[in-house]
Each structure stands twice: as structure tokens, then as C-alpha cells.
Write an enzyme that holds these catalytic residues in place. Structure first.
Site, PDB file in Angstrom:
ATOM      1  N   CYS A   1       0.852  -1.190   0.000  1.00 17.13           N
ATOM      2  CA  CYS A   1       0.000   0.000   0.000  1.00 17.13           C
ATOM      3  C   CYS A   1       0.889   1.242   0.000  1.00 17.13           C
ATOM      4  O   CYS A   1       2.089   1.159   0.277  1.00 17.13           O
ATOM      5  CB  CYS A   1      -0.966  -0.012   1.191  1.00 17.13           C
ATOM      6  SG  CYS A   1      -0.404   0.847   2.665  1.00 17.13           S
TER       7      CYS A   1
ATOM      8  N   CYS B   1       2.804   3.825   4.547  1.00 17.09           N
ATOM      9  CA  CYS B   1       3.971   3.954   5.429  1.00 17.09           C
ATOM     10  C   CYS B   1       5.288   3.926   4.659  1.00 17.09           C
ATOM     11  O   CYS B   1       5.375   3.390   3.554  1.00 17.09           O
ATOM     12  CB  CYS B   1       3.965   2.837   6.466  1.00 17.09           C
ATOM     13  SG  CYS B   1       2.598   2.951   7.633  1.00 17.09           S
TER      14      CYS B   1
ATOM     15  N   CYS C   1      -3.958  -2.290   8.758  1.00 16.82           N
ATOM     16  CA  CYS C   1      -3.326  -0.999   9.049  1.00 16.82           C
ATOM     17  C   CYS C   1      -3.145  -0.776  10.554  1.00 16.82           C
ATOM     18  O   CYS C   1      -4.121  -0.670  11.314  1.00 16.82           O
ATOM     19  CB  CYS C   1      -4.134   0.143   8.454  1.00 16.82           C
ATOM     20  SG  CYS C   1      -3.330   1.750   8.677  1.00 16.82           S
TER      21      CYS C   1
ATOM     22  N   GLU D   1     -11.692  31.634   7.039  1.00 11.46           N
ATOM     23  CA  GLU D   1     -11.639  30.292   6.464  1.00 11.46           C
ATOM     24  C   GLU D   1     -12.393  30.300   5.135  1.00 11.46           C
ATOM     25  O   GLU D   1     -13.411  30.989   4.985  1.00 11.46           O
ATOM     26  CB  GLU D   1     -12.271  29.291   7.440  1.00 11.46           C
ATOM     27  CG  GLU D   1     -12.664  27.953   6.881  1.00 11.46           C
ATOM     28  CD  GLU D   1     -11.488  27.098   6.448  1.00 11.46           C
ATOM     29  OE1 GLU D   1     -11.621  26.377   5.446  1.00 11.46           O
ATOM     30  OE2 GLU D   1     -10.433  27.155   7.105  1.00 11.46           O
TER      31      GLU D   1
ATOM     32  N   ASN E   1      -2.731  28.179  10.034  1.00  9.81           N
ATOM     33  CA  ASN E   1      -2.677  26.718   9.905  1.00  9.81           C
ATOM     34  C   ASN E   1      -3.125  26.340   8.492  1.00  9.81           C
ATOM     35  O   ASN E   1      -4.195  25.774   8.298  1.00  9.81           O
ATOM     36  CB  ASN E   1      -3.572  26.075  10.969  1.00  9.81           C
ATOM     37  CG  ASN E   1      -3.490  24.559  10.974  1.00  9.81           C
ATOM     38  OD1 ASN E   1      -2.505  23.976  10.531  1.00  9.81           O
ATOM     39  ND2 ASN E   1      -4.535  23.910  11.460  1.00  9.81           N
TER      40      ASN E   1
ATOM     41  N   CYS F   1       1.812  21.310   7.873  1.00 12.02           N
ATOM     42  CA  CYS F   1       1.949  19.881   7.594  1.00 12.02           C
ATOM     43  C   CYS F   1       2.883  19.633   6.414  1.00 12.02           C
ATOM     44  O   CYS F   1       3.031  18.492   5.970  1.00 12.02           O
ATOM     45  CB  CYS F   1       0.584  19.251   7.325  1.00 12.02           C
ATOM     46  SG  CYS F   1      -0.295  19.963   5.917  1.00 12.02           S
TER      47      CYS F   1
END
Length: 372
Positions: free
Chosen positions: A74, A77, A147, A256, A302, A329
Site C-alpha cells: 500500500c 507507510c 493498518c 476560512e 494553519n 503539515c
């Protein structure tokens, strides 16, 4: 597919190791620097090739057996062939290289590397449910049960009634673990309890995925706030950050894109007895920040992975907030934006790596910038 035997050189972004062959940079999944490996090439570009380790000829002492039966099948990871301790060091080194001037005082916050995700996007293809194989739209057999990142109630065995209901009707199922059970967050509202506050998130609304680190992340932001701050919050979503830290905020203006999220932010503030919080729906990638922004000395941002625009950074320079708290992120766009902010008389006073996404190549970075 083409095979190649190659010596791996070093870790690079994205969880890859890099090597070179016939003038090409080769990015490899599942390797460790120093190893001699056979790889299967999966993507051949003019300058860059991508592949996955198929056999280890000379193994590193850092290699361990993966604890996941579908690892490297997959596309999730990247680090299950090394210990979590070593993975964290790889991520820290990557961040140190991006921010060399701040490399000696990067703070680290981690939680459990298992069962941390509170949501999942299951794919459906030809009656099979699971995660897609890397660079394909084919479901990996057994991935819905395997998972280790998911909270166990989100695994396939716990969701059979939902799966049966949606088979043949949809191409994917988007599920989130909420205070009231498991919901399809593409279609249903999610109720989350954060820092003792009730936060409702609309359908398709964003919420942080690591159930262990949401509170430490908010606590760290709260540490950087003084009492009775006046805050401008950009990309505020449903108001979670500001509302959960409202005891330190005298007044807040939240912006937003998603108008439904703004409606929910207003209602969340009302539900939690939070006053002097004002919210507005504005596409910050298309429209300017209102002039009223200059009355707020502290900004919390953010953004999505794309980071800030030149116009947002220009507005920061014009309004001159004394403090900018930036959660990202995507370290690459964060670095780009901080380079520009440093040119405009800001310095990084604090930087924290929060490993929101263990065993994957991704992580969150929280920074505090102060005007010099």
C-alpha cells in the site's frame, strides 16, 4: 518492470533513500543508507527514477522486520523497516537541514506510533475494500484489516455493516471516529471534544487526524500565547484552535474558505460560551485579508500543504503582527514562507516537530515567529 542492483547513499525527503545510476537520481522506498539492494523500478523520468527494494543483499544493522503484512504494497507507510526511534531521528535530521540556524533547539513531541489515526479513507474497487497499491488504483488485498496506524474500530472487521451498505455504490468511504461513534465525514457532522470544548465539524470539514497529539499541539500553542491576546486566525476551520484556547484570548477574528466551517465555528463559539470571536468566510488564496487584520498583534495560521501566498506574506509585513504562530503539515512550503518572513524582519523564536503521522514520511511543524 526493470530491476537494478544499487548502493543506497542517504535519506532524503519523502521517506526515500537516494542513489545514482547512469546520470539519474534514484529514489528508493524501503531502503536504508549504506545498504546494497536490488530494486524494482516503478517510474522512470528523464532525470529521476523511483523504485522499491525487492531484495536486500547487504543489510544495515538498523533494519528490522516489518510489523505490517502489506508494508510496501500500500502507499501509506515509509519507515516500518526501521525502529520508530530511528524514524524520528531521520525526521529530525531532515528538519535540521531545512532550518540550519534553528537546528540546535528544535523541540520534539511524539505519541504512540500505533492506532493513532481517528479517520480513514477506504477505497472500493471491483468489490474489494482497502488501500490502493502505490501509484495505482488497485486495492491491496487484506489492507482493510492490516493498518496499524488506525484506531482499531476503523478497521474492516469492525465496519462490515458499513462496507456492505456501500459496496457497489461508492468508490470510497470516508470515516471518522467521533464522540458519538463512527461517521462518514463526507456526509455527516462530526462531534469532537477538545480541551473540554465541544467542537462540531461539518461534513467534508477538516480535523487533525492524530488523536494522541491534538492536545499536546494545542497546549504548545497555548504556551506561546499571553493572557488576553487579540488574535487573527487564518485557515481557522471550525474554530477548534481559538475556541479551545479561548481562556487566553480576549478577541479573535477567524477566516476560512469553507463557508460551512465558518457557520460551524460561529455555532461552536456560541455553544461553548465564547464571546468576542468573529468569523468570516474568505478564500485566502484568491482574496485579500481585510484591513481590520492590522488590529490583531498575534496571528495564528494553519494553512493547507500549499502554505501561504505572497499576498498573505505581504499583508503580514504591512500589518506587522508582533507574533506569528504557524503550524504546517508541509515543511517544504513552511521553509519557503519563513525565508520570506525573515526578509520582512521576523525571526523564528521557537520550532517544534510534532510527529502527527508516525511510520509515514509526513510530520507537523509548529513555529513561533517574532518581529525584530
Amino acid at each position: 518492470m526493470k530491476k537494478l542492483r544499487i548502493k543506497l547513499q542517504k535519506w532524503v525527503n519523502g521517506g526515500y533513500t537516494i542513489a545514482h545510476h547512469d546520470g539519474h537520481a534514484v529514489f528508493i522506498n524501503g531502503g536504508i543508507p549504506g545498504e546494497l539492494v536490488d530494486i524494482t523500478l516503478e517510474k522512470l523520468g528523464k532525470k529521476e527514477w523511483f523504485g522499491t527494494v525487492s531484495e536486500v543483499i547487504e543489510a544495515s544493522i538498523d533494519r528490522i522486520d516489518s510489523d505490517c503484512i502489506v508494508y510496501q504494497k500500500c502507499g501509506g507507510c515509509a519507515f516500518r523497516h526501521i525502529t520508530y526511534k530511528n524514524e524520528i531521528e531521520v525526521k529530525l535530521q531532515s528538519l535540521r537541514e531545512m532550518f540550519p540556524n534553528e537546528s540546535n533547539w528544535i523541540e520534539l513531541i511524539t505519541g504512540s506510533e500505533l492506532n493513532y489515526r481517528n479517520n480513514v479513507q477506504w477505497q472500493i474497487d471491483k468489490g474489494k475494500i482497502g488501500f490502493f497499491s502505490k501509484q495505482t488504483h488497485q486495492v491491496v488485498e487484506g489492507s482493510q484489516e492490516a493498518c496499524l496506524n488506525l484506531e482499531p474500530n476503523l478497521l474492516g472487521s469492525a465496519l462490515n455493516p458499513i462496507f456492505k451498505k456501500n459496496l457497489g455504490k461508492k468508490k470510497s468511504i470516508h470515516l471518522r471516529l467521533t464522540e458519538n461513534g463512527i461517521f462518514d465525514y463526507e456526509k455527516q457532522t462530526s462531534l469532537m471534544i477538545v480541551n473540554g470544548f465541544r467542537i462540531s465539524v461539518p461534513e467534508k470539514g477538516f480535523f487533525q487526524v492524530n488523536r494522541y497529539l491534538i492536545q499536546p499541539w494545542l497546549d504548545k500553542i497555548g504556551e506561546w500565547l499571553n493572557e488576553k491576546e487579540k488574535v487573527l486566525e487564518l485557515f481557522c476551520g471550525s474554530g477548534m484552535i481559538g475556541i479551545s484556547l479561548s481562556q487566553k484570548i480576549a478577541e479573535l477574528y477567524g477566516i476560512e474558505l469553507h463557508s460551512k466551517s465558518i457557520d460551524f465555528a460561529k455555532e461552536n463559539a456560541k455553544t461553548n460560551g465564547v464571546h468576542n470571536f468573529h468569523y468570516e468566510s474568505i478564500d485566502l488564496y484568491q482574496r485579500p485579508i481585510p484591513k481590520a487584520a492590522d488590529k490583531y498583534p498575534t496571528w495564528i495560521v494553519n494553512p493547507p500543504r500549499a502554505g501561504l501566498t505572497k499576498e498573505i506574506i505581504a499583508m503580514m509585513a504591512k500589518c506587522k503582527p508582533t507574533k506569528i504562530i504557524y503550524s504546517s503539515c508541509n515543511p517544504s512550503t513552511l521553509k519557503r514562507d519563513i525565508v520570506e518572513l525573515k526578509k520582512r524582519n521576523y525571526r523564528v523564536s521557537k520550532i517544534v516537530l510534532l510527529d502527527f503521522f508516525p511510520r509515514t514520511p509526513h510530520y507537523e511543524v509548529l513555529t513561533c515567529l517574532e518581529r525584530t
